[in-house]
Design a protein around this motif. Sequence first.
Motif, PDB file in Angstrom:
ATOM      1  N   ILE A  80       0.792  -1.165   0.015  1.00 27.61           N
ATOM      2  CA  ILE A  80       0.060  -0.016   0.104  1.00 27.61           C
ATOM      3  C   ILE A  80       0.881   1.168  -0.013  1.00 27.61           C
ATOM      4  O   ILE A  80       0.769   2.152  -0.820  1.00 27.61           O
ATOM      5  N   LEU A  81       1.691   1.374   0.888  1.00 29.95           N
ATOM      6  CA  LEU A  81       2.870   2.254   0.735  1.00 29.95           C
ATOM      7  C   LEU A  81       3.494   2.667  -0.606  1.00 29.95           C
ATOM      8  O   LEU A  81       3.561   3.693  -0.994  1.00 29.95           O
ATOM      9  N   GLY A  82       3.828   1.481  -1.313  1.00 27.97           N
ATOM     10  CA  GLY A  82       4.522   1.721  -2.604  1.00 27.97           C
ATOM     11  C   GLY A  82       3.506   2.335  -3.583  1.00 27.97           C
ATOM     12  O   GLY A  82       4.029   3.144  -4.332  1.00 27.97           O
ATOM     13  N   SER A  83       2.280   1.713  -3.486  1.00 22.39           N
ATOM     14  CA  SER A  83       1.145   2.304  -4.457  1.00 22.39           C
ATOM     15  C   SER A  83       0.991   3.953  -4.203  1.00 22.39           C
ATOM     16  O   SER A  83       1.010   4.588  -4.876  1.00 22.39           O
ATOM     17  N   GLY A  84       0.963   4.264  -2.750  1.00 22.54           N
ATOM     18  CA  GLY A  84       0.715   5.577  -2.489  1.00 22.54           C
ATOM     19  C   GLY A  84       2.048   6.520  -2.872  1.00 22.54           C
ATOM     20  O   GLY A  84       1.670   7.452  -3.296  1.00 22.54           O
ATOM     21  N   ALA A  85       3.365   5.861  -2.798  1.00 16.94           N
ATOM     22  CA  ALA A  85       4.515   6.597  -3.119  1.00 16.94           C
ATOM     23  C   ALA A  85       4.409   7.098  -4.820  1.00 16.94           C
ATOM     24  O   ALA A  85       4.638   7.944  -5.221  1.00 16.94           O
ATOM     25  N   GLY A  86       3.812   5.804  -5.437  1.00 17.63           N
ATOM     26  CA  GLY A  86       3.655   6.039  -7.037  1.00 17.63           C
ATOM     27  C   GLY A  86       2.673   7.206  -7.113  1.00 17.63           C
ATOM     28  O   GLY A  86       2.822   7.915  -8.022  1.00 17.63           O
ATOM     29  N   TYR A  87       1.461   7.181  -6.430  1.00 15.53           N
ATOM     30  CA  TYR A  87       0.436   8.298  -6.749  1.00 15.53           C
ATOM     31  C   TYR A  87       1.345   9.667  -6.638  1.00 15.53           C
ATOM     32  O   TYR A  87       0.958  10.664  -7.112  1.00 15.53           O
ATOM     33  N   VAL A  88       1.778   9.682  -5.202  1.00 15.85           N
ATOM     34  CA  VAL A  88       2.518  10.861  -4.863  1.00 15.85           C
ATOM     35  C   VAL A  88       3.543  11.441  -5.867  1.00 15.85           C
ATOM     36  O   VAL A  88       3.342  12.480  -6.251  1.00 15.85           O
ATOM     37  N   MET A  89       4.222  10.355  -6.510  1.00 12.04           N
ATOM     38  CA  MET A  89       5.197  10.739  -7.534  1.00 12.04           C
ATOM     39  C   MET A  89       4.448  11.513  -8.782  1.00 12.04           C
ATOM     40  O   MET A  89       5.004  12.395  -9.520  1.00 12.04           O
ATOM     41  N   PHE A  90       3.413  10.618  -9.104  1.00 10.18           N
ATOM     42  CA  PHE A  90       2.751  11.193 -10.289  1.00 10.18           C
ATOM     43  C   PHE A  90       2.009  12.490  -9.908  1.00 10.18           C
ATOM     44  O   PHE A  90       1.982  13.382 -10.943  1.00 10.18           O
ATOM     45  N   ALA A  91       1.465  12.694  -8.842  1.00  6.78           N
ATOM     46  CA  ALA A  91       0.861  14.060  -8.263  1.00  6.78           C
ATOM     47  C   ALA A  91       1.857  15.264  -8.282  1.00  6.78           C
ATOM     48  O   ALA A  91       1.453  16.405  -8.700  1.00  6.78           O
ATOM     49  N   VAL A  92       2.914  15.031  -7.832  1.00  6.74           N
ATOM     50  CA  VAL A  92       3.868  16.204  -7.930  1.00  6.74           C
ATOM     51  C   VAL A  92       4.757  16.198  -9.141  1.00  6.74           C
ATOM     52  O   VAL A  92       5.511  17.164  -9.368  1.00  6.74           O
TER      53      VAL A  92
END
Length: 105
Positions: free
Chosen positions: A80-92
């Motif tokens: 879940i943390l890895g998926s969240g990190a991917g979304y954050v990288m995409f968002a920024v």
Amino acid sequence: SDRSGTRTAYLVYGSVATIVGVVLFMTCVSVGDMSVLFIAHVVTSVGLSMQYSMVTALLNDHVVEEQVGKGSGTMAILAILGSGAGYVMFAVGTPLHFTYLSYMA
């Protein structure tokens, strides 16, 4: 399957497939070809699926039975943390080549 031989081999094959897929993703960014993007996505998805399923199986082989629940829970939280990190990288707006390299980290 056996305790570690076949499972470890599939873990290695999955890692190699993931790396090949990431390299294809990086090629797709510079070439801009949608067919390469499709192939890269399939290869990376297959590689990551192989890795995850083998890590789950190896967890049951190498962790004491009383600790398997904690190990499975930890793996789930890390996913879940890895998926969240991917979304954050995409968002920024992280450049794509950095996000693809994060697969190998």
